[in-house]
Design an enzyme around this catalytic site. Structure first.
Site, short mmCIF file in Angstrom:
data_model
loop_
_atom_site.label_atom_id
_atom_site.label_comp_id
_atom_site.label_asym_id
_atom_site.label_seq_id
_atom_site.Cartn_x
_atom_site.Cartn_y
_atom_site.Cartn_z
N HIS B 82 0.83 -1.21 0.00
CA HIS B 82 0.00 0.00 0.00
C HIS B 82 0.86 1.25 0.00
CE1 HIS B 82 -3.16 2.79 1.12
NE2 HIS B 82 -4.04 1.84 0.93
N GLY B 163 5.63 22.46 9.82
CA GLY B 163 6.94 21.84 10.09
C GLY B 163 7.98 22.15 9.03
N HIS B 168 10.81 13.15 8.95
CA HIS B 168 11.27 12.59 10.21
C HIS B 168 12.15 11.39 9.86
CE1 HIS B 168 11.12 10.16 13.86
NE2 HIS B 168 10.67 11.20 14.52
N PRO B 169 13.34 11.23 10.50
CA PRO B 169 14.31 10.22 10.05
C PRO B 169 13.78 8.78 10.04
CG PRO B 169 14.93 11.20 12.18
CD PRO B 169 13.84 12.04 11.60
N THR B 170 12.81 8.45 10.93
CA THR B 170 12.28 7.08 10.93
C THR B 170 10.77 7.04 10.68
OG1 THR B 170 11.97 7.17 13.32
CG2 THR B 170 14.03 6.19 12.51
N ALA B 171 10.07 8.16 10.89
CA ALA B 171 8.60 8.11 10.83
C ALA B 171 8.03 8.86 9.63
CB ALA B 171 8.00 8.64 12.12
N GLY B 172 8.88 9.47 8.79
CA GLY B 172 8.40 10.12 7.56
C GLY B 172 7.55 11.34 7.81
#
Lengths: 298, 298
Positions: B82, B163, B168-172
């Site tokens: 998805h 923002g 975000h480096p891991t959460a996009g």
């Protein structure tokens, strides 16, 4: 939304504000119960309360209010136009959601026993909770009223269903029962001929061979230049809103009169509306739990 | 029943049971919120949660779940079919009762600001909360997905609404918005000719000049020897269940095909049903507060 019962007790007091407030407080202060409405009539000297909640909470609320009524209402002093047997005159239980009629009958019977044991009120059961066909009809059970029943209660045909055959000295007797929700549903017709409304009312009402559980009368709506078929649907499982509407429309068609609109007066159970949508849409397998709001907890 | 908002956040995790449980618990443990459903798909590696409650409680629940998602989901490791932009991929708010679309847009904007301030997630607003027409459509906003957006986010057309222009480096990133409830409504036709269903679907859907806010496709119901016009009503204030039904029935009449029945799939807001009954009955002045169940407190 959980299991939901409606209770609509009628009290023989419609004038003294402090007594009315005490009765309402007894219900309001019972956790798990919502007081929806309280209407008092000074001429009738009578009040009708409507509240809903889970079965156990409703039982607690009605016993609390009945106890207040027995304490504060003296039938020896009571005068009013509306027929009545006692301080707590009538207590009907109505299934609203997740509760069967059988459970409401059981609830009525239990509350009847409690009213005798705690408050020494002799009890008659009526409508769905009646113990014989002659006691189903409320006006029949109330015949002779408080004053007459003081003597009649000793006669075999007026022996209470619970308790001794003697009226409570100040609070009389109580009539407890179970019934379906009543839906007040009117269909307005684009004509000024009252006769047409009356004829259609006669055609659709149960009394004259029409739809089961339908009462109907024809009225004039003078201000609007229309007439109205005013119905009470006393068991929407037998005849629902859609079926009643369609029957009136079919008769109006036959009389070459257009339907101007319809109205639901007061409260209506969700199920009666979903039944109505279901019928018009030929809806397959619809469940009340599909209604978003029905999923709320508590 | 009070003021009620539905929130249907989509998370980029559909496989690890402990993560799914942590997300669900974050919602369940928020007072005033009811978790209605959580569906996880392993191939999509994605979960969709549905919960309802008063606006303030819903905000608290979605922030709690988002915080868990940022902690436990690493988009650098995430694979799934998805399309997705981030760990908390999409957060739509839906007005259910007593709440306007404007309030839901306000809610989306507030939650967007909180997601940036607390969790450092860059935020895009979509549908009714979009800040420009090009960002209304969810698939458009998600173009390029997590991997592509890492670079694109620096380009002016992909600057976040809230923002800094950096993932975000891991959460996009997260897409937050407001939309009307979607009603899945199908009408079944007594014919085996798929073409008729397809033709009617084309006739009634907005895309091809039909009813506003209606999507429709024609399907075969092989087992039942029927065909189906399968609709999504994406704004029942524009086109409701009754209007959609009547449009399909009119087209079916024209094709000399009978309507076998209809079905509502999944949840439906009470108002969409009362609107439907109102239309069929030409109901005057009906208010949702006349529904008995709507009177319950809490």
């Amino acid at each position: 939304m959980g299991r939901l019962v409606e209770c609509i007790p009628n009290f023989s007091e419609g004038r003294r504000p402090q007594v009315l407030e005490a009765l309402a407080s007894a219900v309001r202060n019972t956790p798990g119960v919502t007081l929806l409405d309280m209407e008092s009539d000074k001429d009738h000297n009578r009040s009708v309360m409507t509240f809903i909640g889970e079965p156990e909470a409703v039982v607690r609320a009605v016993l609390a209010a009945a106890s207040k009524a027995v304490e504060l209402i003296d039938m020896e002093q009571h005068r009013g136009e509306h027929p009545r047997l006692g301080a707590v005159d009538v207590v009907p239980f109505v299934p609203v959601s997740g509760v069967s009629m059988e459970e409401c009958v059981e609830l009525a019977r239990r509350v009847g026993r409690e009213l005798w044991e705690r408050l020494r009120l002799p009890v008659y059961f009526y409508e769905e909770a009646a113990t014989s066909p002659s006691r189903r009809n409320l006006p029949e059970v109330r015949k002779g009223e408080y004053e007459g029943r003081k003597n009649d209660i000793k006669r075999p045909e007026w022996r209470p269903d619970v308790g001794e055959p003697a009226m409570h000295p100040t609070a009389g007797a109580v009539i407890v029962g179970a019934r379906f929700p009543l839906i007040a549903f009117n269909v307005n017709l684009r004509t000024t001929e009252l006769d047409i409304a009356k004829r259609i009312a006669k055609k659709v009402r149960e009394k004259d061979g029409g739809l089961p559980a339908v009462r109907a009368l024809g009225f004039e709506l003078k201000d609007r230049g229309m007439v109205q078929v005013s119905m009470n649907l006393v068991n929407y499982h037998k005849t629902g809103i859609a079926a009643a509407f369609e029957a009136v429309r079919a008769e109006a068609d036959r009389a070459n009169v257009a339907v101007a609109g319809s109205e639901i007066v007061g409260l209506v159970p969700l199920e009666a509306l979903t039944d109505c949508a279901s019928r018009f849409l030929s809806l397959e397998n619809f469940k009340a739990t599909q209604v978003l709001e029905s999923r709320l907890q508590g």
